[in-house]
Write an enzyme that holds these catalytic residues in place. Structure first.
Site, PDB file in Angstrom:
ATOM      1  N   ALA A  86      46.337  24.320  -6.580  1.00 53.72           N
ATOM      2  CA  ALA A  86      45.525  24.270  -7.812  1.00 53.72           C
ATOM      3  C   ALA A  86      45.477  22.835  -8.324  1.00 53.72           C
ATOM      4  O   ALA A  86      46.494  22.143  -8.376  1.00 53.72           O
ATOM      5  CB  ALA A  86      46.110  25.194  -8.875  1.00 53.72           C
ATOM      6  N   GLY A 146      38.251   5.309 -12.726  1.00 53.04           N
ATOM      7  CA  GLY A 146      37.780   6.508 -13.447  1.00 53.04           C
ATOM      8  C   GLY A 146      38.731   7.674 -13.304  1.00 53.04           C
ATOM      9  O   GLY A 146      38.491   8.745 -13.863  1.00 53.04           O
ATOM     10  N   TYR A 150      44.161  11.355 -12.622  1.00 56.17           N
ATOM     11  CA  TYR A 150      44.183  12.110 -11.350  1.00 56.17           C
ATOM     12  C   TYR A 150      44.997  11.364 -10.274  1.00 56.17           C
ATOM     13  O   TYR A 150      45.838  11.958  -9.595  1.00 56.17           O
ATOM     14  CB  TYR A 150      42.744  12.328 -10.893  1.00 56.17           C
TER      15      TYR A 150
HETATM   16  P1  NAP Z   1      38.115  23.846  -6.913  1.00 60.82           P
HETATM   17  O1  NAP Z   1      37.045  24.276  -5.984  1.00 60.82           O
HETATM   18  O2  NAP Z   1      37.769  23.336  -8.265  1.00 60.82           O
HETATM   19  O3  NAP Z   1      39.167  25.046  -7.048  1.00 60.82           O
HETATM   20  C1  NAP Z   1      40.335  24.871  -7.817  1.00 60.82           C
HETATM   21  C2  NAP Z   1      41.161  26.140  -7.788  1.00 60.82           C
HETATM   22  O4  NAP Z   1      42.314  25.928  -8.642  1.00 60.82           O
HETATM   23  C3  NAP Z   1      40.422  27.334  -8.345  1.00 60.82           C
HETATM   24  O5  NAP Z   1      40.814  28.508  -7.660  1.00 60.82           O
HETATM   25  C4  NAP Z   1      40.881  27.382  -9.793  1.00 60.82           C
HETATM   26  O6  NAP Z   1      40.716  28.692 -10.297  1.00 60.82           O
HETATM   27  C5  NAP Z   1      42.358  26.962  -9.628  1.00 60.82           C
HETATM   28  N1  NAP Z   1      42.948  26.420 -10.850  1.00 60.82           N
HETATM   29  C6  NAP Z   1      42.542  25.368 -11.583  1.00 60.82           C
HETATM   30  N2  NAP Z   1      43.330  25.216 -12.651  1.00 60.82           N
HETATM   31  C7  NAP Z   1      44.247  26.201 -12.592  1.00 60.82           C
HETATM   32  C8  NAP Z   1      45.334  26.593 -13.414  1.00 60.82           C
HETATM   33  N3  NAP Z   1      45.637  25.944 -14.549  1.00 60.82           N
HETATM   34  N4  NAP Z   1      46.075  27.668 -13.043  1.00 60.82           N
HETATM   35  C9  NAP Z   1      45.782  28.345 -11.919  1.00 60.82           C
HETATM   36  N5  NAP Z   1      44.778  28.026 -11.096  1.00 60.82           N
HETATM   37  C10 NAP Z   1      44.022  26.959 -11.438  1.00 60.82           C
HETATM   38  O7  NAP Z   1      39.028  22.679  -6.272  1.00 60.82           O
HETATM   39  P2  NAP Z   1      39.155  22.190  -4.761  1.00 60.82           P
HETATM   40  O8  NAP Z   1      38.144  21.129  -4.556  1.00 60.82           O
HETATM   41  O9  NAP Z   1      39.213  23.348  -3.836  1.00 60.82           O
HETATM   42  O10 NAP Z   1      40.566  21.445  -4.828  1.00 60.82           O
HETATM   43  C11 NAP Z   1      41.766  22.075  -4.410  1.00 60.82           C
HETATM   44  C12 NAP Z   1      42.871  21.012  -4.375  1.00 60.82           C
HETATM   45  O11 NAP Z   1      42.495  19.975  -3.480  1.00 60.82           O
HETATM   46  C13 NAP Z   1      43.120  20.351  -5.726  1.00 60.82           C
HETATM   47  O12 NAP Z   1      44.487  20.104  -5.887  1.00 60.82           O
HETATM   48  C14 NAP Z   1      42.353  19.053  -5.607  1.00 60.82           C
HETATM   49  O13 NAP Z   1      42.873  18.054  -6.456  1.00 60.82           O
HETATM   50  C15 NAP Z   1      42.564  18.727  -4.142  1.00 60.82           C
HETATM   51  N6  NAP Z   1      41.569  17.830  -3.597  1.00 60.82           N
HETATM   52  C16 NAP Z   1      40.240  18.141  -3.636  1.00 60.82           C
HETATM   53  C17 NAP Z   1      39.312  17.241  -3.130  1.00 60.82           C
HETATM   54  C18 NAP Z   1      37.840  17.525  -3.161  1.00 60.82           C
HETATM   55  O14 NAP Z   1      37.073  16.582  -2.880  1.00 60.82           O
HETATM   56  N7  NAP Z   1      37.380  18.730  -3.444  1.00 60.82           N
HETATM   57  C19 NAP Z   1      39.750  16.041  -2.574  1.00 60.82           C
HETATM   58  C20 NAP Z   1      41.104  15.761  -2.530  1.00 60.82           C
HETATM   59  C21 NAP Z   1      42.013  16.662  -3.048  1.00 60.82           C
HETATM   60  P3  NAP Z   1      40.546  28.969 -11.883  1.00 60.82           P
HETATM   61  O15 NAP Z   1      39.644  27.888 -12.415  1.00 60.82           O
HETATM   62  O16 NAP Z   1      40.008  30.337 -11.999  1.00 60.82           O
HETATM   63  O17 NAP Z   1      41.921  28.879 -12.433  1.00 60.82           O
END
Ligand code: NAP
Length: 243
Positions: A86, A146, A150
């Site tokens: 998350a 920015g 994070y």
């Molecule tokens: P996403 O599509 O926004 O999904 C985030 C997930 O986390 C959702 O299931 C959301 O569900 C849950 N979440 C958020 N806040 C929460 C909370 N307080 N308690 C419980 N669940 C929570 O994000 P993603 O892109 O798949 O990213 C997943 C991970 O990869 C993150 O740690 C992100 O920083 C990392 N990451 C992503 C990218 C990218 O480009 N997408 C790049 C590098 C790293 P709810 O909102 O319903 O809680």
């Protein structure tokens, strides 16, 4: 129980959903946590590829929610795998960043690791087996304008990994970080198309990662083919940052 249990935070969308799918295909029983549950979640259960997944409504920054979720998780048995996935962004240049933006990101991306991981780590330690994977980011490795909040949180995630890997090793608890690059999820859909285009052009592999690119690496790390990697930070970034 014949199956292994995996707990995944943020299991309902993006990378977490892909990891959930991958681990159920590998025979895991997955307990997924998120604040909002999909409508398909009848009676707290929904199916990915015919395999069972339990979703629990839980805000990982809320200690009371986490405590209730952990009681439910304990009812399923000993946890073999924990994926701290998350994560949120709340971007702003530092001179404009509010205290709320700072705390929101640090709370979800870093503080929640303490609440969720400590009780599950204790279980793994007693069981003398476990794998913990923390999802960080390329922007925790290289910094990003920015994203002071994070980048700080995601650097902290790998500090957490390196220290816990040293403590966990004597009880066969392996702890690793995966640092994805820009990945095709709701998180990157928030970025404006022109900036996203510039980002793509700066990636040597000239594309965003797909969620499966990350889930495949998780699949290897949790498998029995991988028992001698701990404390590592695995980049999955298309060559965007080569450290
Ligand atoms: P996403 O599509 O926004 O999904 C985030 C997930 O986390 C959702 O299931 C959301 O569900 C849950 N979440 C958020 N806040 C929460 C909370 N307080 N308690 C419980 N669940 C929570 O994000 P993603 O892109 O798949 O990213 C997943 C991970 O990869 C993150 O740690 C992100 O920083 C990392 N990451 C992503 C990218 C990218 O480009 N997408 C790049 C590098 C790293 P709810 O909102 O319903 O809680």
């Amino acid at each position: 129980m014949e199956y292994k249990i995996a707990v995944i935070t943020g299991a309902t969308k993006g990378i977490g959903k892909a990891i959930t799918k991958e681990l159920t295909m590998n025979g895991y029983f997955v307990v997924g946590l998120a604040r909002t549950l999909p409508e398909r979640n009848h009676d707290n259960l929904f199916l990915f590829d015919e395999k069972k997944v339990v979703l629990i409504k839980c805000d990982v920054t809320n200690e009371a929610d986490v405590s209730v979720a952990l009681n439910q998780i304990k009812g399923y048995g000993v946890v073999d795998v924990l994926i701290n996935n998350a994560g949120v962004t709340s971007d702003n240049f530092f001179h404009k960043m509010t205290s709320e933006q700072w705390h929101k990101v640090i709370n979800v991306n870093l503080n929640a690791l303490f609440y969720i991981t400590q009780p599950i780590y204790k279980m793994m330690r007693e069981n003398k087996r476990g794998k913990i994977i923390n999802i960080s980011s390329v922007n925790g490795q290289k910094g990003q304008a920015g994203q002071v909040n994070y980048s700080s949180s995601k650097s902290g995630v790998h500090g957490f990994t390196m220290a816990l890997a040293q403590e966990g090793a004597r009880n066969n608890v392996l702890v690793n970080t995966i640092s994805p690059g820009y990945t095709n999820t709701e998180m990157t859909q928030k970025i404006s198309p022109d900036i996203l285009c510039t980002i793509k052009n700066s990636i040597p592999l000239t594309r965003l990662a797909e969620v499966e690119d990350i889930a495949n690496v998780v699949s290897f790390l949790v498998s029995d083919r991988c028992n001698y990697i701990t404390g590592a930070n695995i980049p999955v970034n298309g060559g965007l940052f080569i450290g």
